[in-house]
Write an enzyme that holds these catalytic residues in place. Structure first.
Site, PDB file in Angstrom:
ATOM      1  N   LYS A  26     -13.826 -31.999   1.815  1.00 27.45           N
ATOM      2  CA  LYS A  26     -12.936 -32.417   2.902  1.00 27.45           C
ATOM      3  C   LYS A  26     -11.732 -31.492   2.990  1.00 27.45           C
ATOM      4  O   LYS A  26     -11.405 -30.998   4.070  1.00 27.45           O
ATOM      5  CB  LYS A  26     -12.493 -33.862   2.637  1.00 27.45           C
ATOM      6  CG  LYS A  26     -12.018 -34.593   3.865  1.00 27.45           C
ATOM      7  CD  LYS A  26     -11.633 -36.036   3.516  1.00 27.45           C
ATOM      8  CE  LYS A  26     -12.865 -36.907   3.343  1.00 27.45           C
ATOM      9  NZ  LYS A  26     -12.542 -38.231   2.747  1.00 27.45           N
ATOM     10  N   ARG A  96      -6.635 -39.472   1.027  1.00 29.65           N
ATOM     11  CA  ARG A  96      -8.088 -39.438   1.209  1.00 29.65           C
ATOM     12  C   ARG A  96      -8.786 -38.759   0.047  1.00 29.65           C
ATOM     13  O   ARG A  96      -8.387 -37.691  -0.392  1.00 29.65           O
ATOM     14  CB  ARG A  96      -8.437 -38.673   2.491  1.00 29.65           C
ATOM     15  CG  ARG A  96      -7.553 -38.982   3.644  1.00 29.65           C
ATOM     16  CD  ARG A  96      -7.845 -38.089   4.843  1.00 29.65           C
ATOM     17  NE  ARG A  96      -9.188 -38.248   5.365  1.00 29.65           N
ATOM     18  CZ  ARG A  96      -9.699 -37.463   6.302  1.00 29.65           C
ATOM     19  NH1 ARG A  96      -9.016 -36.433   6.778  1.00 29.65           N
ATOM     20  NH2 ARG A  96     -10.908 -37.686   6.747  1.00 29.65           N
ATOM     21  N   GLY A 105     -18.617 -42.922   1.707  1.00 32.83           N
ATOM     22  CA  GLY A 105     -18.184 -44.290   1.434  1.00 32.83           C
ATOM     23  C   GLY A 105     -18.079 -44.658  -0.036  1.00 32.83           C
ATOM     24  O   GLY A 105     -17.805 -45.796  -0.371  1.00 32.83           O
ATOM     25  N   MET A 107     -16.025 -43.344  -2.432  1.00 33.44           N
ATOM     26  CA  MET A 107     -14.689 -43.349  -2.997  1.00 33.44           C
ATOM     27  C   MET A 107     -13.708 -43.824  -1.949  1.00 33.44           C
ATOM     28  O   MET A 107     -14.090 -44.121  -0.831  1.00 33.44           O
ATOM     29  CB  MET A 107     -14.345 -41.974  -3.512  1.00 33.44           C
ATOM     30  CG  MET A 107     -15.084 -41.687  -4.782  1.00 33.44           C
ATOM     31  SD  MET A 107     -14.678 -40.096  -5.412  1.00 33.44           S
ATOM     32  CE  MET A 107     -15.029 -39.106  -4.022  1.00 33.44           C
ATOM     33  N   ARG A 363     -17.958 -31.617   8.183  1.00 34.92           N
ATOM     34  CA  ARG A 363     -18.788 -31.202   7.040  1.00 34.92           C
ATOM     35  C   ARG A 363     -20.193 -30.967   7.558  1.00 34.92           C
ATOM     36  O   ARG A 363     -20.577 -31.492   8.610  1.00 34.92           O
ATOM     37  CB  ARG A 363     -18.783 -32.282   5.959  1.00 34.92           C
ATOM     38  CG  ARG A 363     -19.395 -33.561   6.451  1.00 34.92           C
ATOM     39  CD  ARG A 363     -19.320 -34.690   5.441  1.00 34.92           C
ATOM     40  NE  ARG A 363     -19.625 -35.945   6.148  1.00 34.92           N
ATOM     41  CZ  ARG A 363     -19.206 -37.129   5.781  1.00 34.92           C
ATOM     42  NH1 ARG A 363     -18.454 -37.286   4.721  1.00 34.92           N
ATOM     43  NH2 ARG A 363     -19.552 -38.198   6.472  1.00 34.92           N
ATOM     44  N   HIS A 481     -23.049 -46.941   7.361  1.00 32.49           N
ATOM     45  CA  HIS A 481     -23.352 -46.575   5.982  1.00 32.49           C
ATOM     46  C   HIS A 481     -24.853 -46.498   5.733  1.00 32.49           C
ATOM     47  O   HIS A 481     -25.365 -45.512   5.201  1.00 32.49           O
ATOM     48  CB  HIS A 481     -22.702 -47.582   5.033  1.00 32.49           C
ATOM     49  CG  HIS A 481     -23.065 -47.346   3.604  1.00 32.49           C
ATOM     50  ND1 HIS A 481     -24.082 -48.033   2.977  1.00 32.49           N
ATOM     51  CD2 HIS A 481     -22.603 -46.451   2.714  1.00 32.49           C
ATOM     52  CE1 HIS A 481     -24.201 -47.588   1.747  1.00 32.49           C
ATOM     53  NE2 HIS A 481     -23.319 -46.631   1.556  1.00 32.49           N
ATOM     54  N   GLU A 773     -49.622 -24.616 -25.242  1.00 30.02           N
ATOM     55  CA  GLU A 773     -48.991 -25.937 -25.187  1.00 30.02           C
ATOM     56  C   GLU A 773     -48.569 -26.447 -26.555  1.00 30.02           C
ATOM     57  O   GLU A 773     -48.186 -27.592 -26.709  1.00 30.02           O
ATOM     58  CB  GLU A 773     -49.899 -26.944 -24.467  1.00 30.02           C
ATOM     59  CG  GLU A 773     -51.338 -26.902 -24.905  1.00 30.02           C
ATOM     60  CD  GLU A 773     -52.261 -27.746 -24.012  1.00 30.02           C
ATOM     61  OE1 GLU A 773     -51.756 -28.568 -23.232  1.00 30.02           O
ATOM     62  OE2 GLU A 773     -53.480 -27.575 -24.120  1.00 30.02           O
ATOM     63  N   SER A 792     -51.974 -20.223 -19.488  1.00 30.76           N
ATOM     64  CA  SER A 792     -51.466 -21.276 -18.611  1.00 30.76           C
ATOM     65  C   SER A 792     -50.620 -22.189 -19.488  1.00 30.76           C
ATOM     66  O   SER A 792     -51.114 -22.765 -20.463  1.00 30.76           O
ATOM     67  CB  SER A 792     -52.620 -22.050 -17.984  1.00 30.76           C
ATOM     68  OG  SER A 792     -52.097 -23.079 -17.180  1.00 30.76           O
ATOM     69  N   GLY A 794     -49.014 -25.372 -20.542  1.00 31.48           N
ATOM     70  CA  GLY A 794     -49.149 -26.807 -20.271  1.00 31.48           C
ATOM     71  C   GLY A 794     -47.844 -27.466 -20.686  1.00 31.48           C
ATOM     72  O   GLY A 794     -47.628 -27.773 -21.848  1.00 31.48           O
ATOM     73  N   THR A 795     -46.963 -27.661 -19.719  1.00 33.67           N
ATOM     74  CA  THR A 795     -45.605 -28.074 -20.096  1.00 33.67           C
ATOM     75  C   THR A 795     -45.527 -29.530 -20.540  1.00 33.67           C
ATOM     76  O   THR A 795     -44.561 -29.914 -21.182  1.00 33.67           O
ATOM     77  CB  THR A 795     -44.614 -27.814 -18.957  1.00 33.67           C
ATOM     78  OG1 THR A 795     -45.106 -28.422 -17.765  1.00 33.67           O
ATOM     79  CG2 THR A 795     -44.414 -26.329 -18.747  1.00 33.67           C
ATOM     80  N   CYS A 859     -49.267 -25.239 -15.556  1.00 36.54           N
ATOM     81  CA  CYS A 859     -49.845 -26.420 -14.919  1.00 36.54           C
ATOM     82  C   CYS A 859     -49.221 -27.614 -15.620  1.00 36.54           C
ATOM     83  O   CYS A 859     -48.815 -27.530 -16.754  1.00 36.54           O
ATOM     84  CB  CYS A 859     -51.355 -26.425 -15.061  1.00 36.54           C
ATOM     85  SG  CYS A 859     -51.932 -26.428 -16.752  1.00 36.54           S
ATOM     86  N   TYR A 879     -47.934 -17.681 -11.166  1.00 38.61           N
ATOM     87  CA  TYR A 879     -48.140 -18.830 -10.283  1.00 38.61           C
ATOM     88  C   TYR A 879     -47.708 -20.128 -10.954  1.00 38.61           C
ATOM     89  O   TYR A 879     -47.580 -20.195 -12.177  1.00 38.61           O
ATOM     90  CB  TYR A 879     -49.608 -18.931  -9.848  1.00 38.61           C
ATOM     91  CG  TYR A 879     -50.552 -19.283 -10.983  1.00 38.61           C
ATOM     92  CD1 TYR A 879     -50.789 -20.610 -11.324  1.00 38.61           C
ATOM     93  CD2 TYR A 879     -51.186 -18.294 -11.718  1.00 38.61           C
ATOM     94  CE1 TYR A 879     -51.621 -20.947 -12.371  1.00 38.61           C
ATOM     95  CE2 TYR A 879     -52.021 -18.616 -12.776  1.00 38.61           C
ATOM     96  CZ  TYR A 879     -52.236 -19.950 -13.092  1.00 38.61           C
ATOM     97  OH  TYR A 879     -53.051 -20.278 -14.135  1.00 38.61           O
TER      98      TYR A 879
HETATM   99  P1  ADP Z   1     -14.511 -41.133   4.019  1.00 38.23           P
HETATM  100  O1  ADP Z   1     -14.660 -40.006   3.084  1.00 38.23           O
HETATM  101  O2  ADP Z   1     -14.998 -42.424   3.486  1.00 38.23           O
HETATM  102  O3  ADP Z   1     -15.020 -40.795   5.383  1.00 38.23           O
HETATM  103  P2  ADP Z   1     -11.898 -40.544   5.006  1.00 38.23           P
HETATM  104  O4  ADP Z   1     -10.913 -39.984   4.080  1.00 38.23           O
HETATM  105  O5  ADP Z   1     -12.572 -39.573   5.887  1.00 38.23           O
HETATM  106  O6  ADP Z   1     -12.940 -41.365   4.175  1.00 38.23           O
HETATM  107  O7  ADP Z   1     -11.123 -41.612   5.847  1.00 38.23           O
HETATM  108  C1  ADP Z   1     -11.607 -42.826   6.339  1.00 38.23           C
HETATM  109  C2  ADP Z   1     -11.305 -42.925   7.824  1.00 38.23           C
HETATM  110  O8  ADP Z   1      -9.923 -42.823   8.079  1.00 38.23           O
HETATM  111  C3  ADP Z   1     -11.975 -41.838   8.618  1.00 38.23           C
HETATM  112  O9  ADP Z   1     -12.474 -42.397   9.814  1.00 38.23           O
HETATM  113  C4  ADP Z   1     -10.851 -40.883   8.916  1.00 38.23           C
HETATM  114  O10 ADP Z   1     -11.072 -40.195  10.109  1.00 38.23           O
HETATM  115  C5  ADP Z   1      -9.645 -41.800   9.017  1.00 38.23           C
HETATM  116  N1  ADP Z   1      -8.437 -41.092   8.642  1.00 38.23           N
HETATM  117  C6  ADP Z   1      -8.214 -40.490   7.465  1.00 38.23           C
HETATM  118  N2  ADP Z   1      -7.023 -39.870   7.454  1.00 38.23           N
HETATM  119  C7  ADP Z   1      -6.482 -40.077   8.668  1.00 38.23           C
HETATM  120  C8  ADP Z   1      -5.266 -39.666   9.282  1.00 38.23           C
HETATM  121  N3  ADP Z   1      -4.391 -38.911   8.644  1.00 38.23           N
HETATM  122  N4  ADP Z   1      -5.035 -40.048  10.543  1.00 38.23           N
HETATM  123  C9  ADP Z   1      -5.939 -40.822  11.194  1.00 38.23           C
HETATM  124  N5  ADP Z   1      -7.089 -41.229  10.667  1.00 38.23           N
HETATM  125  C10 ADP Z   1      -7.374 -40.868   9.425  1.00 38.23           C
HETATM  126 MG    MG Z   2     -14.621 -39.289   6.401  1.00 42.39          MG
HETATM  127 MG    MG Z   3     -52.514 -30.605 -22.684  1.00 41.29          MG
END
Ligand code: ADP
Ligand code: MG
Ligand code: MG
Length: 906
Positions: A26, A96, A105, A107, A363, A481, A773, A792, A794-795, A859, A879
């Site tokens: 990020k 973030r 989702g 962390m 990303r 999710h 082997e 050959s 044979g792992t 193999c 191979y």
């Molecule tokens: P995740 O990795 O779970 O997507 P994010 O860090 O991207 O978590 O943030 C969760 C949500 O909050 C995302 O929709 C992101 O766009 C929004 N968000 C994060 N930082 C800001 C910010 N500075 N201003 C507005 N929205 C934010």
């Molecule tokens: Mg995000």
């Molecule tokens: Mg064997």
């Protein structure tokens, strides 16, 4: 002093896209977007190294870190024209998480940090929008209490008793009391009251006050993000995905922009191309007057971004293209800039604050196997990538997914579609309904296909989702999710299927007017989003022309051969259709298992139970035609391609009747007394059969067994040659420990070869080789190569013998070892490059020191494992040989290894 803090904002940044290891995905991409001149709210990134330091330091921030943060914040304040913790013109931030590779989702992130009794009045005055201010405030309390005050303190409330859930319930109750349907109906006054009530609840449940101090909130947020790296769900996700525990996460502190300021504000997520099909169309969802997570969380059904994103469920809803055409156009331009820069499909997050567009994340987007191959083909045409890169774009797992079955379209017509949802993960699935993660896991462990049916899924559900063959949810959009995770794994998944109503009390699911119990069958077409009751037939998807075209490019770069392990014409043909160039392992004894094995098995038993050499030779004479026919039929379909037969290998007792009933029957058939038969069976008993009479030892003790096999194989070859075929025979001796064993067997082979050639009046050539082997064989490989024309590896056995782990007995121990981190992985699944790998490397080197053109292959289960294939490429094997369905994966892995290798020498 290590630099822990990097700034970004105002079209410049200290970081870059290629600094993901340090700044997390990020942070690195936020920096890159700044460098591209895109509108990104300013901020700072605290490095993953700081996270490692934090953990090494007993969960204390490194000394001086907060000073650096405040220094960087001064830069943010300047760029944003606001001040953090200021009474007049307060700046708010988000905290973030962001690891090297995305963990959707898993962390935590906290928004709106910096709101306090000191800053709220200033916010009110500046925005003149009390509804917005109190909406932001109640969100801050909810997220902060959940992430910072509960989770990061290691508090583990009972199911449904977490602070977030309790506050959510309060919000729901409040809405119900006031007859509100949507969050947006809550007024400023409602939100103010709720915020007060929330703070009281937080104190009551967690025992501490929600901090009314912006500086304390900032430090709490940063620490909580670091802590979330070791949160339960993050740890279990890493285990599944194989992400190392010591990578750590970065923290991004970023100026807030607000999508919840009114109807001219919005937030959304998009993919620069369709992640399910790969079509080159902008694809996304957005929500007006909403913040952050709202789109992903499935609280409100999101609107389609544009016409291309409209579907059955959302076609009546207004798109951004319709409502904010100018901003939409700007977003389309950004889409292009990003694809040109990253040469790939991207997953983006954006927010519109009072008509102004901001980019919050980008990303490389997860995609299905079908989408990956479609996009790669398109991008090649568009000139975004070259054909080498096309090969690198499809992961072996995605290719594997393409080979996975789909519902049979003909049979689909025989079943009514009982509900439609969004096609979130492609392919087909048929299985029993599981309503909980535990049930899905239980089914999975017992080998029962199952469909996990949920209201929606959240990060707690990853293990259940993993265990399910298909996923069906009532709520959520294409970017929810469940959809993200399922696509990442290439799992069949339908989300937002509103006809699904789950009744947990009775353990039933209503789909439209039908009612199902847990355990009932459902079928899903994840490519279309259709749900069927009962079982629809499945077929496999290899006839896909895109797949064929892709594999042609793959073979252009592949240097190592790929063969298959097959013991009958059907498997051999299947493998050839998948691109196998030969058979690396044909187990002769395979004809004694399964279909049509009764007759040959009976002859084999007679041979095993013989008391004298004469008896044995007589029994072998009856067995020989079966071996010949079995070999001949497969040699015939492999015309012109090499076929390696392995002489009989397994412990003999595996083939004799073990129960008294069966022994009595066998005795009667042979006109022998039960006692006599039992005596002969007992004589075969070994304490440790894996290390007993098997492999080449059988052939040394009973040379007539070897002789029969050679005669059968040579005869099959001669017959085929006479019939105008072109058999390429290779024979290998298993479980060898030295060259003398090979000489011993070879002398039999040489004699039999002369006899057979004379009998048929044809001459032929074949290759004589051995399996490596047992560690000893690898060590004396130079001597062995004197007689063996090929090796050959044979792992499976080589792993067993290197570890002293009995393949048959050690399962539970290995699991414990992996759990306790005594060993990093099960060596029977993940090839142990460090040690078993050394033996392979050494074996190849020593073997080729005697015979420079010695052909070497492998193999065993590892031949189809991508990481192992890469290793075998580097060792210089000619191979790999793997099961038919893994052949395309092995071809791809081999090509990728060659490309990576070539790139590393550039
Ligand atoms: P995740 O990795 O779970 O997507 P994010 O860090 O991207 O978590 O943030 C969760 C949500 O909050 C995302 O929709 C992101 O766009 C929004 N968000 C994060 N930082 C800001 C910010 N500075 N201003 C507005 N929205 C934010
Ligand atoms: Mg995000
Ligand atoms: Mg064997």
């Amino acid at each position: 002093m290590t630099k822990f803090v990097y700034t970004f904002g105002g079209k410049t940044a200290e970081g870059r896209a290629d600094m993901k290891n340090l700044l997390g995905g990020k942070g690195a991409n936020l920096a890159e977007m700044c460098l591209l001149g895109l509108p990104v709210p300013a901020g700072l990134t605290i490095t993953t190294e700081c996270c490692t330091a934090y953990y090494e330091n007993n969960c204390q921030l490194p000394a001086g870190l907060m000073d650096d943060v405040w220094k960087a914040m001064a830069n943010v304040e300047k760029l944003m024209g606001m001040k953090y913790d200021d009474a007049e013109n307060p700046l708010l931030v988000s905290c973030r998480s962001g690891a090297r590779s995305s963990m959707p989702g898993m962390m935590d992130t906290v928004l709106n940090i910096g709101l306090s009794s000191k800053t709220i009045p200033g916010m009110l005055k500046r925005t003149n929008n009390p509804r917005f201010v109190y909406d932001s405030y109640r969100r801050l309390i909810m997220m902060y209490a959940d992430v910072v005050m509960e989770k990061s303190e290691g508090i583990e409330p009972a199911d449904g008793k977490g602070i977030r859930k309790q506050l959510d319930d309060m919000l729901d109750d409040y809405k119900a009391q006031h007859n509100y349907k949507s969050d947006t109906e809550l007024t400023a006054e409602d939100l103010m009251k709720l915020s007060d009530a929330f703070k009281i609840k937080v104190k009551e449940v967690l025992g501490t006050e929600f901090p009314d101090d912006a500086k304390a909130q900032m430090e709490g947020g940063i620490k909580a993000v670091f802590k979330s790296w070791n949160g339960k769900k993050a740890v279990s996700y890493r285990k599944i995905e194989g992400i190392p525990d010591d990578w750590g996460t970065a923290v991004n502190v970023q100026a807030m922009v607000f999508g919840n300021m009114g109807d001219n504000s919005a937030t959304g997520v998009a993919f620069t191309r369709n992640p399910a099909t790969g079509d080159n169309q902008f694809y996304g969802e957005w929500l007006i007057n909403a913040q952050g997570e709202d789109v992903v969380a499935g609280i409100r059904t999101p609107n389609p971004l544009n016409d291309d994103t409209k579907n059955e469920q959302n076609k009546h809803m207004k798109s951004m293209q319709e409502l904010m055409p100018e901003t939409y156009k700007e977003l389309c331009d950004i889409r292009e800039i990003l694809e040109k820069n990253f040469h790939d499909m991207l997953d983006i997050e954006f927010t519109i604050q009072d008509g102004k567009l901001y980019m919050l994340q980008c990303r490389v987007g997860k995609r299905t196997g079908v989408a990956a191959i479609t996009m790669a083909a398109d991008m090649l045409k568009e000139g975004l990538i070259d054909d080498q890169e096309v090969v690198m774009r499809i992961s072996p797992a995605q290719l594997d997914e393409l080979l996975h079955p789909i519902l049979d379209t003909t049979d689909e017509k025989n079943h009514p579609v009982i509900a439609k949802g969004l096609p979130a993960g492609p392919g087909g699935a048929v299985g029993r309904i599981a309503l909980t993660n535990d049930k899905a896991k239980e089914y999975h462990v017992n080998g029962i296909k199952n469909i996990l049916v949920r209201e929606e899924t959240n990060p707690e559900d990853v293990e259940g989702m993993r265990a399910a063959d298909g996923i069906l949810t009532a709520r959520g959009g294409m970017t929810s999710h469940a959809a993200l995770v399922a696509r990442g794994w290439g799992k069949c998944c339908i989300v937002g299927c509103e006809a699904v109503k789950i009744d947990f009390e009775t353990g039933t699911v209503h789909i439209g007017d039908r009612t199902f119990k847990e355990g009932d069958l459902l079928s899903l077409n994840g490519t279309k989003g259709w749900v069927y009751d009962e079982e629809v037939k499945m077929i496999d998807a290899t006839e896909n022309p895109l797949f064929k075209q892709f594999m042609q490019i793959v073979d252009k770069y592949r240097t190592m051969g790929v063969r298959t392990n097959a013991d009958n014409p059907e498997d051999a043909l299947k493998a050839v259709s998948f691109g196998a160039e030969g058979i690396g392992l044909f187990r002769i004894e395979h004809m004694f298992y399964g279909k049509n094995s009764e007759k040959p098995l009976e002859k084999l038993r007679n041979m095993i139970l013989s008391d004298t050499t004469e008896e044995r030779i007589a029994a072998l004479a009856e067995l020989e035609p079966y071996i010949k026919e079995s070999a001949k039929s497969t040699l015939k379909v492999m015309d012109g391609k090499p076929l390696t037969f392995r002489l009989m290998d397994p412990p003999l007792h595996e083939f004799v009747p073990q129960t008294e009933g069966k022994q009595r029957a066998a005795a009667q058939e042979r006109g022998m007394s039960f006692e006599e038969l039992k005596r002969r069976v007992d004589a075969l008993h070994e304490v440790n059969p894996m290390m007993g009479l098997r492999g080449v030892r059988l052939g040394i003790i009973y040379p007539e067994i070897t002789e029969t096999q050679f005669r059968a194989l040579f005869s099959a070859t001669c017959e085929l040659i006479k019939e105008g075929h072109d058999p390429h025979l290779e024979i290998m001796v298993p479980l060898t420990i030295n060259a003398r064993e090979l000489h011993h067997q070879k002398s039999i082979a040489d004699r039999v070869k002369q006899e057979v050639m004379a009998k048929y009046g044809v001459s032929f050539n074949y290759l004589y080789g051995t399996m490596i082997e047992i560690p000893r064989a690898a060590l004396v490989a130079d001597q062995i190569a004197d007689v063996a024309e090929f090796f050959s590896f044979g792992t499976n056995d080589l792993t067993q013998m290197t570890y002293g782990f009995s393949r048959d007995d050690v399962n539970a121990i290995v699991h414990k070892y992996v759990d306790e981190k005594v060993i990093p992985a099960d060596p029977f699944n993940t090839f142990d490059q460090e040690c078993v790998g050394q033996l392979v490397d050494l074996g190849v080197k020593r073997g080729r020191s005697t015979r420079p053109n010695l052909k070497c292959g492998v193999c065993g289960e590892h031949g189809g494992d991508p990481a192992s294939v890469e290793f075998f490429y580097h060792v210089g094997l000619n191979y790999v040989s793997c099961s038919p369905f893994r052949v395309p994966v092995a071809r791809l892995a081999a090509a990728q290894a060659a490309i990576k290798d070539a790139r590393s020498h550039k």
